[in-house]
Design an enzyme around this catalytic site. Structure first.
Site, mmCIF file in Angstrom:
data_model
loop_
_atom_site.group_PDB
_atom_site.id
_atom_site.type_symbol
_atom_site.label_atom_id
_atom_site.label_comp_id
_atom_site.label_asym_id
_atom_site.label_seq_id
_atom_site.Cartn_x
_atom_site.Cartn_y
_atom_site.Cartn_z
ATOM 1 N N ARG A 1 0.822 -1.190 0.000
ATOM 2 C CA ARG A 1 0.000 0.000 0.000
ATOM 3 C C ARG A 1 0.855 1.237 0.000
ATOM 4 O O ARG A 1 1.900 1.260 0.631
ATOM 5 C CB ARG A 1 -0.804 0.061 1.300
ATOM 6 C CG ARG A 1 -2.017 -0.765 1.287
ATOM 7 C CD ARG A 1 -2.666 -0.558 2.623
ATOM 8 N NE ARG A 1 -3.938 -1.231 2.643
ATOM 9 C CZ ARG A 1 -4.904 -0.939 3.478
ATOM 10 N NH1 ARG A 1 -4.725 0.011 4.380
ATOM 11 N NH2 ARG A 1 -6.029 -1.586 3.433
ATOM 12 N N SER B 1 7.100 -5.693 6.916
ATOM 13 C CA SER B 1 6.808 -6.751 7.909
ATOM 14 C C SER B 1 7.545 -8.056 7.617
ATOM 15 O O SER B 1 6.923 -9.110 7.406
ATOM 16 C CB SER B 1 5.304 -6.965 7.996
ATOM 17 O OG SER B 1 4.706 -5.745 8.319
ATOM 18 N N ASP C 1 4.556 -4.186 11.054
ATOM 19 C CA ASP C 1 3.123 -3.863 11.158
ATOM 20 C C ASP C 1 2.658 -3.709 12.608
ATOM 21 O O ASP C 1 1.780 -2.894 12.906
ATOM 22 C CB ASP C 1 2.265 -4.891 10.413
ATOM 23 C CG ASP C 1 2.598 -6.323 10.768
ATOM 24 O OD1 ASP C 1 3.518 -6.554 11.577
ATOM 25 O OD2 ASP C 1 1.937 -7.240 10.230
HETATM 26 MG MG MG Z 1 -1.420 -7.329 8.040
#
Ligand code: MG
Ligand code: ADP
Length: 557
Positions: free
Chosen positions: A110, A179, A232
């Site tokens: 994103r 992450s 995250d």
């Molecule tokens: Mg996630």
């Protein structure tokens, strides 16, 4: 006479056929009964092995707190890595300006922008775009991957509307949510230790991922600065704290699981550097790798672990996260199919394949409240081509889902209460001690840290498992209440959906601010020997809050 004899023959033949049919029915019934009996036996044994009564959960709570302590004392002191994140202060709502985030953690990434308006304005406007990573790039080179991300980011920035505005002199600052396991060396640098989740970009391992992305952005002629690298969990903590000062812990319960929390810096004995002025540091626990002999381990967990990509690692994650719960259920069903023949004389081929029962399908079966368990039948049919299950067998399948879900949820609850205990927020031992029994039976005292606040503690939670699997969520909340007793009234678990992206952007903001004030102190307040133009640039970066005119008198001193 001849006719009556013939009739008698017919009667006898009919009676014999009826007897044979009755015998077949009887044998089938006996078989079904013995199937159900064996399946029930397997079920009960599994249930007993998975039990998490309160005393056992309390042992897990203590083990978590003890391991957290051990992981903070020395590198490799515990299976809990307890990684310092270099995040020594969290957003407080005062952040202002336009900030960006890039969130890479799975098959999608994103890009996001947010216009922050300080305490009054908060998040004035926010936009994001989700982009699928082309599969070939997940297996390509580092340059290809980061160039692709940079290209998408730059194109996102180029399409910025008028209502997003940088402060005068503000550069574009990015929070990078990445992450995958990284060894951080500063708030905005970290080397990649290994890929997970289907990525295999070999030349990126050991590289500084911030430098790699920064380089790709610069090659496109753009000036953007990555201000913070976070995973995250840390992003979720920051996003939660932005709105609520009582957020101390963040937990992810999605495909995988992890937790981070705010620790007193002086408790991090393994920290070699200078202690942060705030006296605090966010710790990324990597709690998926937690292990304790008090965890209820069964044959299912052993098989799953042996056949996993990372045997012996991430044992806690394998009991509680979305990637594995469905497979735990499948493995019990395999045993029932093999030993009790619950799905017929042959074990369905696909049932033997790992990860074919996904957690959302398990959850569908588990939430089936129809009297004839239609959804259980439907999932068995669509996923495995199993038809004609009896209601009794479907009830057993449902019970397996319940056991696996309940165990996972209660263990996750024990993990959370373990963190609360470590930071003195579980109501039992604020600023007190808990005892540790080390391997030699020697007692060791473990200080519980209490960091100030309103007395309330909020856990920011994110992840599809917690969000969508309501029975899991309910079991988890129930276990937290059981464990905390009265103290539960001060603990709140709040869903912070997709908070990690915005959290990273806000961290970029708070760390950009810190950098500016640090530069300000170091260079402007350092004295008149600094050159004027440099002071001017730094001053303009400070934004509207500090005007140049206001600073001029200080320069002469
Ligand atoms: Mg996630
Ligand atoms: P990620 O952890 O990959 O960032 P999410 O937080 O969206 O992604 O979590 C996705 C995971 O959540 C899935 O892998 C699945 O295990 C779990 N999940 C998603 N939907 C459901 C559902 N309806 N029931 C149970 N588990 C679900």
């Amino acid at each position: 006479m001849g006719q009556s004899k013939a009739m008698a023959g017919v009667y006898i033949a009919c009676a014999a056929a009826a007897c044979a049919a009755a015998a077949v029915v009887l044998t089938q019934r006996v078989k079904v009964r013995s199937q159900k009996y064996t399946a029930r036996k397997i079920l009960v044994e599994f249930q007993e092995a998975c039990e998490t009564p309160l005393p056992r959960l309390r042992q897990v709570v203590d083990a978590m707190a003890v391991e957290m302590h051990a992981g903070l004392v020395s590198e490799g002191g515990s299976k809990l890595k307890m990684l310092p994140t270099f995040i020594d202060h969290l957003p407080d709502g005062n952040e202002k300006g336009l900030y960006y985030a890039v969130d890479l953690g799975g098959t999608n990434f994103r890009v996001l922008r947010t216009q922050l308006g300080g305490l009054e304005g908060r998040v004035i406007k926010q936009e994001y775009e989700e982009v699928a990573i082309p599969p070939e790039l997940m297996l390509g080179t580092s340059e290809q991957l980061f160039d692709f991300i940079a290209k998408e980011l730059v194109s996102f920035v180029a399409r910025e509307g008028e209502d997003f505005r940088l402060h005068e002199g503000q550069s574009r600052e990015i929070g990078f949510t990445f992450s995958f396991p990284c060894k951080q060396t500063a708030v905005n640098s970290g080397t990649l230790l290994q890929w997970t989740k289907g990525f295999k970009v070999n030349d990126a391992i050991g590289q500084d991922v911030v430098a790699a992305l920064q380089g790709s952005i610069e090659r496109r002629g753009y000036k953007m600065r990555i201000a913070a690298l976070v995973n995250d969990t840390v992003g979720t903590l920051a996003g939660g704290r932005y709105w609520n000062n009582d957020v101390m812990i963040a937990v992810i319960l999605g495909t995988g699981t992890n937790a981070c929390y705010v620790e007193r810096a002086e408790s991090i004995s393994k920290w070699g550097g200078e202690l942060p002025k705030s006296g605090q540091m966010v710790i990324n626990m990597e709690w998926g790798n937690f292990w304790s002999s008090h965890l209820p381990r069964t044959y299912v967990d052993e098989l799953l672990d042996n056949e996993s990509l990372n045997p012996g690692e991430y044992g806690f994650e394998k009991m509680i996260s979305g990637m594995y719960l469905g497979d735990c259920v499948r493995r019990v069903l395999v045993r029932m199919a093999q030993q009790a023949g619950i799905f017929g004389p042959h074990v369905p081929h696909k049932l033997l394949e790992a990860f074919t029962l996904q957690t959302p399908d398990m959850s569908k079966m588990h939430h089936d409240d129809s009297s004839d368990l239609k959804m259980v039948a439907e999932v068995l049919k669509t996923v495995y081509g199993i038809h004609n299950t009896t209601l009794g067998i479907r009830k057993i399948v449902l019970a397996v889902c319940d056991i696996v879900c309940q165990r996972g949820a209660r263990l996750a609850a024990a993990g959370i209460v373990g963190i609360l205990k470590k930071i003195g927020r579980d109501g039992s031992t604020a600023n007190g001690f808990i005892r540790r029994n080390d391997v030699n039976g020697i007692h060791d005292e473990l200080t519980v840290n209490s960091i100030g606040g309103s007395g309330k503690t909020v856990v920011a939670m994110d992840g599809g498992l917690y969000e969508h699997y309501s029975k899991f969520r309910n079991y988890m909340q129930q276990a937290v209440r059981e464990l905390l007793g009265d103290a539960a009234k001060n603990v709140f678990i709040e869903l912070s959906k997709d908070g990690s992206g915005i959290g990273a952007a806000i961290l970029a903001a708070s760390h950009a601010e810190t950098r500016k004030s640090k530069l300000f102190k170091e260079k402007i307040l350092a004295g008149p020997q600094q050159c004027y133009s440099e002071r001017r640039t730094i001053a303009s970066q400070l934004g509207a809050a500090l005007s140049w005119a206001a600073m001029v008198p200080k320069l002469g001193k």
